[in-house]
Write a protein that holds these residues in place. Sequence first.
Motif, PDB file in Angstrom:
ATOM      1  N   LYS A 177      -0.360  15.229  35.666  1.00 57.70           N
ATOM      2  CA  LYS A 177      -1.601  15.193  36.451  1.00 57.70           C
ATOM      3  C   LYS A 177      -2.778  14.543  35.725  1.00 57.70           C
ATOM      4  O   LYS A 177      -3.861  14.456  36.294  1.00 57.70           O
ATOM      5  N   ASN A 178      -2.570  14.154  34.461  1.00 59.83           N
ATOM      6  CA  ASN A 178      -3.638  13.555  33.656  1.00 59.83           C
ATOM      7  C   ASN A 178      -4.855  14.487  33.573  1.00 59.83           C
ATOM      8  O   ASN A 178      -5.989  14.075  33.756  1.00 59.83           O
ATOM      9  N   VAL A 179      -4.569  15.763  33.340  1.00 62.74           N
ATOM     10  CA  VAL A 179      -5.604  16.787  33.244  1.00 62.74           C
ATOM     11  C   VAL A 179      -5.524  17.411  31.855  1.00 62.74           C
ATOM     12  O   VAL A 179      -4.449  17.798  31.405  1.00 62.74           O
ATOM     13  N   SER A 180      -6.672  17.476  31.178  1.00 60.83           N
ATOM     14  CA  SER A 180      -6.676  18.137  29.869  1.00 60.83           C
ATOM     15  C   SER A 180      -6.973  19.620  30.074  1.00 60.83           C
ATOM     16  O   SER A 180      -7.822  19.995  30.879  1.00 60.83           O
ATOM     17  N   TYR A 181      -6.256  20.457  29.354  1.00 59.28           N
ATOM     18  CA  TYR A 181      -6.373  21.907  29.516  1.00 59.28           C
ATOM     19  C   TYR A 181      -6.496  22.519  28.129  1.00 59.28           C
ATOM     20  O   TYR A 181      -5.564  22.490  27.348  1.00 59.28           O
ATOM     21  N   THR A 182      -7.662  23.068  27.847  1.00 61.87           N
ATOM     22  CA  THR A 182      -7.908  23.707  26.566  1.00 61.87           C
ATOM     23  C   THR A 182      -8.086  25.200  26.799  1.00 61.87           C
ATOM     24  O   THR A 182      -8.961  25.600  27.562  1.00 61.87           O
ATOM     25  N   LEU A 183      -7.233  25.987  26.171  1.00 62.36           N
ATOM     26  CA  LEU A 183      -7.385  27.428  26.273  1.00 62.36           C
ATOM     27  C   LEU A 183      -8.492  27.869  25.337  1.00 62.36           C
ATOM     28  O   LEU A 183      -8.544  27.432  24.183  1.00 62.36           O
ATOM     29  N   LEU A 184      -9.350  28.725  25.827  1.00 64.45           N
ATOM     30  CA  LEU A 184     -10.470  29.221  25.043  1.00 64.45           C
ATOM     31  C   LEU A 184     -10.157  30.640  24.581  1.00 64.45           C
ATOM     32  O   LEU A 184      -9.807  31.498  25.390  1.00 64.45           O
ATOM     33  N   PHE A 185     -10.268  30.869  23.296  1.00 66.54           N
ATOM     34  CA  PHE A 185     -10.001  32.184  22.720  1.00 66.54           C
ATOM     35  C   PHE A 185     -11.276  32.729  22.102  1.00 66.54           C
ATOM     36  O   PHE A 185     -12.010  31.996  21.440  1.00 66.54           O
ATOM     37  N   SER A 186     -11.526  34.016  22.301  1.00 63.15           N
ATOM     38  CA  SER A 186     -12.666  34.657  21.651  1.00 63.15           C
ATOM     39  C   SER A 186     -12.271  34.974  20.204  1.00 63.15           C
ATOM     40  O   SER A 186     -11.082  34.980  19.867  1.00 63.15           O
ATOM     41  N   PRO A 187     -13.247  35.254  19.341  1.00 63.98           N
ATOM     42  CA  PRO A 187     -12.902  35.611  17.949  1.00 63.98           C
ATOM     43  C   PRO A 187     -11.978  36.825  17.855  1.00 63.98           C
ATOM     44  O   PRO A 187     -11.183  36.923  16.928  1.00 63.98           O
ATOM     45  N   LYS A 188     -12.038  37.737  18.819  1.00 63.76           N
ATOM     46  CA  LYS A 188     -11.184  38.925  18.810  1.00 63.76           C
ATOM     47  C   LYS A 188      -9.730  38.578  19.147  1.00 63.76           C
ATOM     48  O   LYS A 188      -8.839  39.368  18.897  1.00 63.76           O
ATOM     49  N   GLN A 189      -9.507  37.418  19.730  1.00 63.43           N
ATOM     50  CA  GLN A 189      -8.167  37.015  20.146  1.00 63.43           C
ATOM     51  C   GLN A 189      -7.501  36.113  19.107  1.00 63.43           C
ATOM     52  O   GLN A 189      -6.718  35.245  19.444  1.00 63.43           O
ATOM     53  N   ARG A 190      -7.781  36.352  17.850  1.00 63.51           N
ATOM     54  CA  ARG A 190      -7.235  35.518  16.767  1.00 63.51           C
ATOM     55  C   ARG A 190      -5.703  35.526  16.767  1.00 63.51           C
ATOM     56  O   ARG A 190      -5.072  34.499  16.584  1.00 63.51           O
ATOM     57  N   LYS A 191      -5.106  36.714  16.971  1.00 62.70           N
ATOM     58  CA  LYS A 191      -3.638  36.800  16.986  1.00 62.70           C
ATOM     59  C   LYS A 191      -3.063  36.004  18.153  1.00 62.70           C
ATOM     60  O   LYS A 191      -2.040  35.331  17.999  1.00 62.70           O
TER      61      LYS A 191
END
Length: 194
Positions: A163-177
């Motif tokens: 689809k030519n779509v960029s997808y970046t997952l965003l993690f909070s500092p608490k979600q380091r694991k």
Amino acid sequence: MALITCQKCGKQISDTAKACIHCGFSLVREEKKETAAREIIDYNKLSLDDKNVLRTEFLKKNPAYEVCEKKRERFLMFINVSFCSGVISLFLFVCLWGGGFIYHQVTKEDTPVFILIIMLVLFVSAIISSIANILQRKVFYKKHRHNELIINKNMRKWLKEEKNVSYTLLFSPKQRKDKDFFESIDILKDDIER
């Protein structure tokens, strides 16, 4: 097989040719430029409806992921129902306790035994429901979260390629694991737990 015109020499060539047979002009390079020229869309800036359409399309192409997603939704619903039943039990316990206190103040008699038994059952029910809710979150969260991250990594690959779509997952500092796990996922080897 169709004929197209070479952009360099203007002669007719096959549309499946990688280069012009007359002048040697590379057609592959032109295809890459056209692909690069397509606008890359940021998934995180899409509307919720557009995201749902893309996710639904991805899940339809991957039935195992769709089944996993439905299991996760049922799990979350079960957790919420368990939590609500605990809150309702606690609320009813408090109401009966208050009612028993008022009954005692007005009549100067002890609260009837059946009300005390009902209060005890509601209190125990609220405690058990709370403990079950905590255990369910601890035990099942990791499996469902890992499956969700594997699905998201595969979806990110699909969005980029199809689809030519960029997808970046965003993690909070608490979600380091979670972030470490997501980065360690090997799409070719890792798959969802069933």
